[in-house]
Write a protein that holds these residues in place. Structure first.
Motif, PDB file in Angstrom:
ATOM      1  N   LYS A 108      10.882   0.728  -6.283  1.00 57.33           N
ATOM      2  CA  LYS A 108      11.759  -0.052  -5.421  1.00 57.33           C
ATOM      3  C   LYS A 108      12.939   0.806  -4.993  1.00 57.33           C
ATOM      4  N   GLY A 109      13.595   0.381  -3.928  1.00 61.89           N
ATOM      5  CA  GLY A 109      14.721   1.142  -3.399  1.00 61.89           C
ATOM      6  C   GLY A 109      14.262   2.235  -2.454  1.00 61.89           C
ATOM      7  N   ASP A 110      15.148   3.149  -2.164  1.00 58.29           N
ATOM      8  CA  ASP A 110      14.852   4.242  -1.229  1.00 58.29           C
ATOM      9  C   ASP A 110      14.441   5.496  -1.996  1.00 58.29           C
ATOM     10  N   LEU A 111      13.433   6.151  -1.508  1.00 60.44           N
ATOM     11  CA  LEU A 111      13.003   7.434  -2.055  1.00 60.44           C
ATOM     12  C   LEU A 111      13.107   8.451  -0.933  1.00 60.44           C
ATOM     13  N   VAL A 112      14.072   9.330  -1.049  1.00 62.77           N
ATOM     14  CA  VAL A 112      14.341  10.319  -0.001  1.00 62.77           C
ATOM     15  C   VAL A 112      14.120  11.711  -0.571  1.00 62.77           C
TER      16      VAL A 112
ATOM     17  N   ILE B 244       7.632   0.103   2.747  1.00 62.85           N
ATOM     18  CA  ILE B 244       6.461  -0.148   1.913  1.00 62.85           C
ATOM     19  C   ILE B 244       6.651  -1.407   1.076  1.00 62.85           C
ATOM     20  N   ALA B 245       5.693  -2.301   1.140  1.00 65.20           N
ATOM     21  CA  ALA B 245       5.688  -3.479   0.279  1.00 65.20           C
ATOM     22  C   ALA B 245       5.170  -3.057  -1.088  1.00 65.20           C
ATOM     23  N   SER B 246       6.069  -2.972  -2.061  1.00 66.16           N
ATOM     24  CA  SER B 246       5.691  -2.568  -3.404  1.00 66.16           C
ATOM     25  C   SER B 246       5.176  -3.778  -4.179  1.00 66.16           C
TER      26      SER B 246
ATOM     27  N   PRO C 133      12.911  15.954   0.753  1.00 65.41           N
ATOM     28  CA  PRO C 133      12.871  16.786   1.957  1.00 65.41           C
ATOM     29  C   PRO C 133      11.655  16.462   2.827  1.00 65.41           C
ATOM     30  N   GLY C 134      11.921  15.967   4.027  1.00 57.09           N
ATOM     31  CA  GLY C 134      10.851  15.642   4.958  1.00 57.09           C
ATOM     32  C   GLY C 134      10.250  14.268   4.797  1.00 57.09           C
ATOM     33  N   VAL C 135      10.758  13.472   3.849  1.00 56.20           N
ATOM     34  CA  VAL C 135      10.168  12.165   3.549  1.00 56.20           C
ATOM     35  C   VAL C 135      11.260  11.117   3.329  1.00 56.20           C
ATOM     36  N   THR C 136      11.122   9.961   3.984  1.00 58.10           N
ATOM     37  CA  THR C 136      12.017   8.828   3.713  1.00 58.10           C
ATOM     38  C   THR C 136      11.170   7.574   3.547  1.00 58.10           C
ATOM     39  N   LEU C 137      11.239   7.012   2.341  1.00 60.46           N
ATOM     40  CA  LEU C 137      10.481   5.809   2.015  1.00 60.46           C
ATOM     41  C   LEU C 137      11.434   4.696   1.599  1.00 60.46           C
ATOM     42  N   HIS C 138      11.173   3.495   2.081  1.00 63.16           N
ATOM     43  CA  HIS C 138      11.941   2.314   1.697  1.00 63.16           C
ATOM     44  C   HIS C 138      10.987   1.362   0.989  1.00 63.16           C
ATOM     45  N   LEU C 139      11.185   1.176  -0.309  1.00 65.24           N
ATOM     46  CA  LEU C 139      10.267   0.386  -1.117  1.00 65.24           C
ATOM     47  C   LEU C 139      10.860  -0.994  -1.368  1.00 65.24           C
ATOM     48  N   LEU C 140      10.164  -2.021  -0.885  1.00 64.46           N
ATOM     49  CA  LEU C 140      10.626  -3.394  -1.039  1.00 64.46           C
ATOM     50  C   LEU C 140       9.800  -4.063  -2.138  1.00 64.46           C
TER      51      LEU C 140
ATOM     52  N   SER D  60      16.118   8.239  21.382  1.00 60.25           N
ATOM     53  CA  SER D  60      17.081   7.704  20.420  1.00 60.25           C
ATOM     54  C   SER D  60      16.490   6.614  19.531  1.00 60.25           C
ATOM     55  N   ASP D  61      15.295   6.115  19.877  1.00 65.01           N
ATOM     56  CA  ASP D  61      14.660   5.072  19.082  1.00 65.01           C
ATOM     57  C   ASP D  61      14.167   5.639  17.748  1.00 65.01           C
ATOM     58  N   GLN D  62      14.322   4.846  16.699  1.00 67.47           N
ATOM     59  CA  GLN D  62      13.848   5.238  15.370  1.00 67.47           C
ATOM     60  C   GLN D  62      12.635   4.386  15.006  1.00 67.47           C
ATOM     61  N   LEU D  63      11.555   5.043  14.598  1.00 66.06           N
ATOM     62  CA  LEU D  63      10.321   4.333  14.297  1.00 66.06           C
ATOM     63  C   LEU D  63      10.145   4.178  12.790  1.00 66.06           C
ATOM     64  N   PHE D  64       9.769   2.958  12.394  1.00 70.19           N
ATOM     65  CA  PHE D  64       9.489   2.638  10.998  1.00 70.19           C
ATOM     66  C   PHE D  64       8.039   2.157  10.897  1.00 70.19           C
ATOM     67  N   PHE D  65       7.328   2.684   9.937  1.00 68.72           N
ATOM     68  CA  PHE D  65       5.922   2.333   9.733  1.00 68.72           C
ATOM     69  C   PHE D  65       5.838   1.382   8.550  1.00 68.72           C
ATOM     70  N   LEU D  66       5.350   0.164   8.767  1.00 73.65           N
ATOM     71  CA  LEU D  66       5.235  -0.835   7.710  1.00 73.65           C
ATOM     72  C   LEU D  66       3.850  -0.774   7.093  1.00 73.65           C
ATOM     73  N   ILE D  67       3.798  -0.839   5.751  1.00 68.36           N
ATOM     74  CA  ILE D  67       2.528  -0.665   5.061  1.00 68.36           C
ATOM     75  C   ILE D  67       2.626  -1.227   3.647  1.00 68.36           C
TER      76      ILE D  67
END
Length: 234
Positions: free
Chosen positions: A180-184, A145-147, A186-193, A113-120
């Motif tokens: 910036k924002g979320d880029l979703v 992602i740090a934009s 098919p098969g990809v979810t990116l969160h741009l800060l 049930s854990d959700q993993l986020f990769f910071l980069i």
């Protein structure tokens, strides 16, 4: 539970790394962020300047004051023990060189049930398509992602592995939109800060140390003291 994985050489770890981690922790309710100094960088021709032991020690010092920040030995040289204190031998494996291997070993210690986020950082992310089993990475985790200025949403989409990469005519309208924002997709979810970018780099810090200039504005005080004590980067 949301878990963050933040890997890098951390040579040395600096306030830019911590800013991204804090923002990710707050916005995505990350219960833990594992800071994983890498032993060997498979995607760079140059290898870390400081020895793994020193980089790990600086990571411990930099993260000790933040709740939920956990220095990890996931990519330590030789055999190592994962951070799981209740079952300390659960993560003993040969030291990995690739992020996909690290993620898979880590997931063996997590709940389904854990959700993993990769910071980069975005400069590292732009080479993601060249990483080992790049497509599999996106199935294993979401990316935080740090934009920074100069990158557009189209640029980010264009860096994806070919399987996920939208056609040029689709991304063209986004060429002038900041990354910036979320880029979703098919098969990809990116969160741009876009508000965590700090004008600091490990290279700049090492050069400053070599020139005997203070680095307290770039790194936590404890890290600066460690660098001085151990005579690193001279």
């Amino acid at each position: 539970m949301n878990i963050g994985l933040f890997g890098g050489t951390f040579d040395p770890i600096h306030k830019g790394h911590l800013a991204l981690a804090l923002a990710g922790q707050q916005r995505f309710k990350l219960s833990r962020i594992l800071f994983v100094p890498t032993n060997q960088q498979p995607h760079k021709t140059s290898q870390p300047i400081a020895a793994y032991f020193h980089r790990y020690a600086m990571t411990v010092l930099a993260t000790q004051g933040e709740k939920g920040f956990v220095p990890s030995l996931l990519e330590a040289p030789g055999e190592f023990v994962v951070h799981d204190r209740k079952n300390p031998r659960s993560g003993v494996v040969p030291s990995p060189n690739y992020s996909i291997d690290t993620i898979r070993k880590l997931k063996q210690t997590l709940k389904k049930s854990d959700q993993l986020f990769f910071l980069i950082g975005i400069d590292a992310f732009k080479d993601i398509a060249k990483w080992r089993e790049a497509e599999a990475l996106f199935a294993e985790c979401e990316f935080i992602i740090a934009s920074r200025p100069g990158y557009s949403l189209a640029d980010v989409a264009g860096t994806l592995p070919e399987r996920f990469r939208p056609r040029a005519e689709i991304t063209k309208p986004f060429a002038k939109q900041p990354a910036k924002g979320d880029l979703v997709l098919p098969g990809v979810t990116l969160h741009l800060l876009d508000d965590v970018n700090q004008k600091v780099s490990a290279t700049e810090i090492r050069n400053a140390v070599g020139a005997k200039r203070p680095v307290k504005k770039f790194v936590p005080e404890s890290v600066e003291e460690y660098i001085k004590k151990e005579g690193l980067y001279h």
